[in-house]
Design an enzyme around this catalytic site. Structure first.
Site, PDB file in Angstrom:
ATOM      1  N   ASP A 196      44.657  38.089  47.525  1.00 15.73           N
ATOM      2  CA  ASP A 196      45.251  37.595  46.286  1.00 15.73           C
ATOM      3  C   ASP A 196      46.608  36.998  46.627  1.00 15.73           C
ATOM      4  O   ASP A 196      47.521  37.708  47.038  1.00 15.73           O
ATOM      5  CB  ASP A 196      45.407  38.729  45.267  1.00 15.73           C
ATOM      6  N   GLU A 280      40.950  32.999  46.394  1.00 14.87           N
ATOM      7  CA  GLU A 280      40.783  32.364  45.092  1.00 14.87           C
ATOM      8  C   GLU A 280      41.162  30.888  45.191  1.00 14.87           C
ATOM      9  O   GLU A 280      42.138  30.528  45.863  1.00 14.87           O
ATOM     10  CB  GLU A 280      41.662  33.062  44.054  1.00 14.87           C
ATOM     11  N   CYS A 332      38.829  45.578  35.644  1.00 18.93           N
ATOM     12  CA  CYS A 332      39.033  46.845  36.351  1.00 18.93           C
ATOM     13  C   CYS A 332      38.116  46.880  37.569  1.00 18.93           C
ATOM     14  O   CYS A 332      36.898  46.739  37.449  1.00 18.93           O
ATOM     15  CB  CYS A 332      38.740  48.014  35.418  1.00 18.93           C
ATOM     16  N   CYS A 351      43.380  51.192  32.934  1.00 19.37           N
ATOM     17  CA  CYS A 351      42.137  50.724  32.324  1.00 19.37           C
ATOM     18  C   CYS A 351      41.840  51.575  31.082  1.00 19.37           C
ATOM     19  O   CYS A 351      41.824  52.812  31.145  1.00 19.37           O
ATOM     20  CB  CYS A 351      40.994  50.809  33.319  1.00 19.37           C
ATOM     21  N   CYS A 354      38.074  53.492  31.701  1.00 20.70           N
ATOM     22  CA  CYS A 354      37.896  54.627  32.611  1.00 20.70           C
ATOM     23  C   CYS A 354      39.188  55.362  32.922  1.00 20.70           C
ATOM     24  O   CYS A 354      39.168  56.406  33.570  1.00 20.70           O
ATOM     25  CB  CYS A 354      37.235  54.167  33.909  1.00 20.70           C
ATOM     26  N   ASP A 361      48.176  43.337  41.685  1.00 22.45           N
ATOM     27  CA  ASP A 361      47.790  42.447  42.781  1.00 22.45           C
ATOM     28  C   ASP A 361      46.687  43.064  43.643  1.00 22.45           C
ATOM     29  O   ASP A 361      45.757  42.361  44.062  1.00 22.45           O
ATOM     30  CB  ASP A 361      49.013  42.130  43.636  1.00 22.45           C
TER      31      ASP A 361
END
Length: 407
Positions: A196, A280, A332, A351, A354, A361
């Site tokens: 990332d 990405e 998540c 999250c 969960c 990151d």
């Protein structure tokens, strides 16, 4: 695959004058070719062929008083300049037809003697050579001193002599690599990684590793501003202005070299350690039009991803690009629930499905790896880019001196 290996040149005063003549002659032939084609277009006549241009602009022009000085440089340099003009027109027409990828290209323009970057190319026909003393022997220029930072892995097919904006000279050799030897240098591994890219940290890996952003431009801004202020105060056309412009160019060259060295070291390390890499596909052009433009350009994401591409293709690694609209920062990585967009100041989040606590990151890097299909297996089919152009260099920044290892 073809790669470029760049080395620093140190020509003496006479050789610099000979190189300046060669740069000028190549520029004149290129401009004459552009004018000839433009005149034919305006007259409604077919474009002259490469053979006609070569005979008229080189062979016959040398016999005239106005262009007799073209004989002072190697004929190969002039022929390659004509080829550059032909290639520029081919790319322009392919861009008009839509058969060429990338942004639209305009028609070739005349080159200026004030261009900050000059270059000439010697092919094998020019009979250039590397002497036993490690010098680069160029026709009608002489044996130029080279600072060899590494050995050439194969016999070069051509060499391009470049003078950059900072007044430095480089020799860029084109090398045809051996795929079998390259694959043998990098044994297969079962490791995969997701990356990332960001601004606070240049890269965050899916294993939790965070690589700080060096911010080379930001660190050199004070020095650059001072040099630019001194340049703006000098009278246009004066020698002091030329000296100040050179200082600005050298300061920017130092930043670019440091950034390129950092990209090469990091990309080589990732390629060596991982069989599969996922990144990405970032909209760099769009981000460069926002308030983060300076930081985006300082990071140099496109250059880094390009290095990963050709090194993965060279060493038999898998490089997967996922779509830029993949919600990697909203999903998540534990349960897969999409938690919605978050502002940039939110670096950790919990999250709601969960209850897992995520570093923004690191979670995105894990999702990049999962979206690329590398979380299951590292030994799938190789994902390689298309035709890879000859890169400017493989490692290092312009072959900065690291020792006297003659090729």
């Amino acid at each position: 695959m073809q790669l470029r290996y760049a080395f620093r040149l140190y020509p003496d005063a006479a050789q610099q004058a000979a190189l300046a003549r060669a740069f000028g002659c190549a520029r004149v032939v290129f401009n004459d070719a552009v004018r000839a084609r433009e005149d034919a277009r305006k007259a409604g006549q077919p474009f002259p062929t490469a053979g006609q241009l070569s005979r008229k602009l080189i062979t016959e022009a040398k016999r005239t008083a106005e262009r007799s000085w073209l004989g002072e440089v190697s004929a190969v340099v002039l022929q390659q300049s004509l080829r550059d003009a032909e290639k520029a027109y081919r790319n322009f027409f392919a861009s008009l037809k839509g058969t060429r990828k990338g942004p639209k290209l305009g028609a070739p323009r005349l080159k200026s003697r004030k261009d900050t970057r000059q270059s000439i190319r010697f092919t094998a026909n020019a009979r250039w050579s590397i002497t036993g003393q490690g010098r680069l022997n160029l026709p009608k220029i002489g044996a130029v001193k080279v600072k060899w930072s590494r050995t050439l892995p194969a016999t070069p097919t051509s060499v391009t002599v470049i003078k950059d904006a900072a007044g430095r000279f480089f020799a860029s050799f084109v090398i045809d690599t051996d795929p079998a030897a390259d694959h043998a240098r990098m044994p297969e591994t079962d490791r995969t990684i997701g990356i990332d890219l960001g601004l606070t940290h240049f890269a965050v890996l899916s294993d939790g590793t965070k690589i700080d952003s060096p911010r080379f431009l930001r660190r050199a801004e004070k020095k650059l501003k001072k040099a630019q202020r001194e340049l703006s105060r000098k009278e246009k056309g004066s020698r002091n202005r030329a000296k100040a412009r050179l200082k600005v160019a050298r300061a920017h060259a130092a930043v670019a070299d440091a950034r390129r060295e950092f990209h090469h070291q990091l990309s080589t390390k990732l390629i060596c350690e991982n069989q599969g890499i996922a990144v990405e596909d970032l909209p760099v052009a769009g981000l460069a039009r926002t308030k983060l433009a300076k930081s985006v350009h300082d990071a140099g994401w496109s250059s880094f991803i390009s290095m990963l591409e050709y090194k993965a293709a060279r060493y038999g690694r898998s490089l997967v690009k996922i779509g830029r609209f993949e919600p990697t920062s909203q999903t998540c990585s534990t349960c897969g629930a999409v938690d919605g967009p978050k502002p940039l100041n939110v670096r950790e989040w919990t999250c709601t499905a969960c209850g897992a606590v995520h570093d923004r990151d690191t979670n995105a890097a894990i999702n990049v790896k999962t979206a690329a299909g590398l979380a299951v297996s590292a030994c799938g089919a190789l994902v390689r880019p298309g035709a890879i152009p000859a890169q400017r260099e493989e490692t290092g920044s312009h072959g900065l001196p690291a020792g006297n290892r003659a090729a």
